[in-house]
Write a protein that holds these residues in place. Structure first.
Motif, short mmCIF file in Angstrom:
data_model
loop_
_atom_site.label_atom_id
_atom_site.label_comp_id
_atom_site.label_asym_id
_atom_site.label_seq_id
_atom_site.Cartn_x
_atom_site.Cartn_y
_atom_site.Cartn_z
N ALA A 293 0.80 -1.16 0.01
CA ALA A 293 -0.56 0.05 0.14
C ALA A 293 0.75 1.21 -0.23
O ALA A 293 0.69 2.04 -0.60
CB ALA A 293 -0.91 -0.24 1.25
N ASP B 109 0.28 3.00 -3.18
CA ASP B 109 -0.54 4.30 -3.58
C ASP B 109 -0.45 5.36 -2.84
O ASP B 109 -0.54 6.29 -2.74
CB ASP B 109 -1.99 3.55 -1.88
N SER C 200 -8.09 6.12 -0.20
CA SER C 200 -6.84 5.31 -0.65
C SER C 200 -7.75 4.02 0.30
O SER C 200 -7.39 3.75 1.24
CB SER C 200 -5.98 5.17 0.01
N PRO D 19 -7.31 0.68 -0.44
CA PRO D 19 -6.01 -0.12 -0.36
C PRO D 19 -5.51 0.00 1.28
O PRO D 19 -5.39 -0.83 2.04
CB PRO D 19 -5.45 -0.14 -1.43
N SER E 47 -2.57 -6.84 -1.38
CA SER E 47 -2.87 -6.27 -1.51
C SER E 47 -2.64 -5.48 -3.14
O SER E 47 -3.17 -4.25 -3.28
CB SER E 47 -1.96 -4.98 -0.57
N HIS F 191 -4.97 -3.11 -5.49
CA HIS F 191 -4.84 -2.26 -5.68
C HIS F 191 -4.78 -2.11 -7.52
O HIS F 191 -6.01 -1.02 -8.56
CB HIS F 191 -2.92 -1.52 -5.75
N THR F 192 -4.55 -3.04 -7.87
CA THR F 192 -4.25 -3.60 -9.34
C THR F 192 -5.58 -3.41 -10.28
O THR F 192 -6.02 -3.18 -11.19
CB THR F 192 -3.90 -4.05 -10.10
#
Length: 242
Positions: free
Chosen positions: A48, A52, A131, A133, A235, A239-240
């Motif tokens: 993360a 991120d 956010s 994640p 994680s 995100h992806t």
């Protein structure tokens, strides 16, 4: 509305400490289970903060701005931790030592929690989205901290009022930290918010290496790396694909 969302996200993240405390107060959780959750949370947090936080900070503020903030965050966290250790307020988790006084435990949790929850509010500055994640990563990492610390406090014969009052106070502080990250940095240009985000990311990475991974390795042993890798995978997948 966004300010309430920022405060709620911080309260949710800090509330994970309270969830861990409730579980530890009523259920004896095996140390290996706590270690596995800690290792998994380490991997989640590393992913993360890399994809991120640091990546976003570098895109907004440039490489040098992001990296200077990243290093500054790590330095500040380590210095604060060393000072607490010198005054015996907080021994590192995973060191097989007592975590110190109840006040020391609270200070330690705040030291971990403030940079974590501040980035939740920061992620919403300038119309950005919360956010998810990072929020999930903080929740996953906070539950075992609440578990481990409350088990120590319970063994020291602390009262339920003291223990739960302690964690509720920290949850409120986390909510205020997230709200502050959102409100105070609204007028700051993108380069400034990128720098502050990178500071929080550096502090989080230092915390992972200083507390979470040593604690996980103490009981999970050779499986620590694999469990952390699975956490990173989960994680990064969020995100992806999210």
């Amino acid at each position: 509305m966004e300010a309430w969302l920022a405060a709620g996200a911080g309260a949710l993240a800090g509330g994970a400490l309270l969830v861990g405390a409730v579980i530890a107060w009523f259920i004896r959780v095996p140390r290996t289970v706590v270690a596995a959750i800690m290792a998994f949370g380490s991997g989640v947090l590393i992913s993360a903060l890399a994809f991120d936080l640091v990546e976003e900070a570098a895109q907004e503020g440039g490489f040098w701005s992001a990296m200077s903030g990243f290093l500054a965050g790590a330095v500040v966290y380590v210095i604060a931790n060393v000072v607490l250790d010198r005054v015996d307020a907080r021994n590192r988790r995973g060191s097989n030592e007592s975590p110190g006084t109840g006040t020391g435990i609270a200070i330690g949790a705040l030291l971990d929690g403030i940079p974590e929850t501040a980035v939740l509010g920061l992620s919403m500055v300038a119309g950005g989205q919360l956010s998810i994640p990072v929020l999930l990563a903080i929740i996953i990492s906070n539950i075992p901290e609440g578990l481990a610390s409350t088990a120590e406090l319970k063994s020291d014969k602390r009262s339920a009022k003291y223990v739960f009052g302690l964690w509720i106070g920290i949850a409120v502080a986390c909510a205020l930290s997230s709200l502050g990250g959102f409100v105070l940095l609204q007028p700051v240009p993108p380069a400034g918010t990128a720098f502050v985000t990178a500071i929080a990311a550096g502090a989080i990475l230092a915390m992972i290496c200083d507390t979470m991974i040593p604690e996980a390795f103490r009981d999970a042993k050779a499986f620590t790396g694999l469990i952390a890798t699975i956490g990173f995978f989960a994680s990064f997948g969020i995100h992806t694909l999210g």
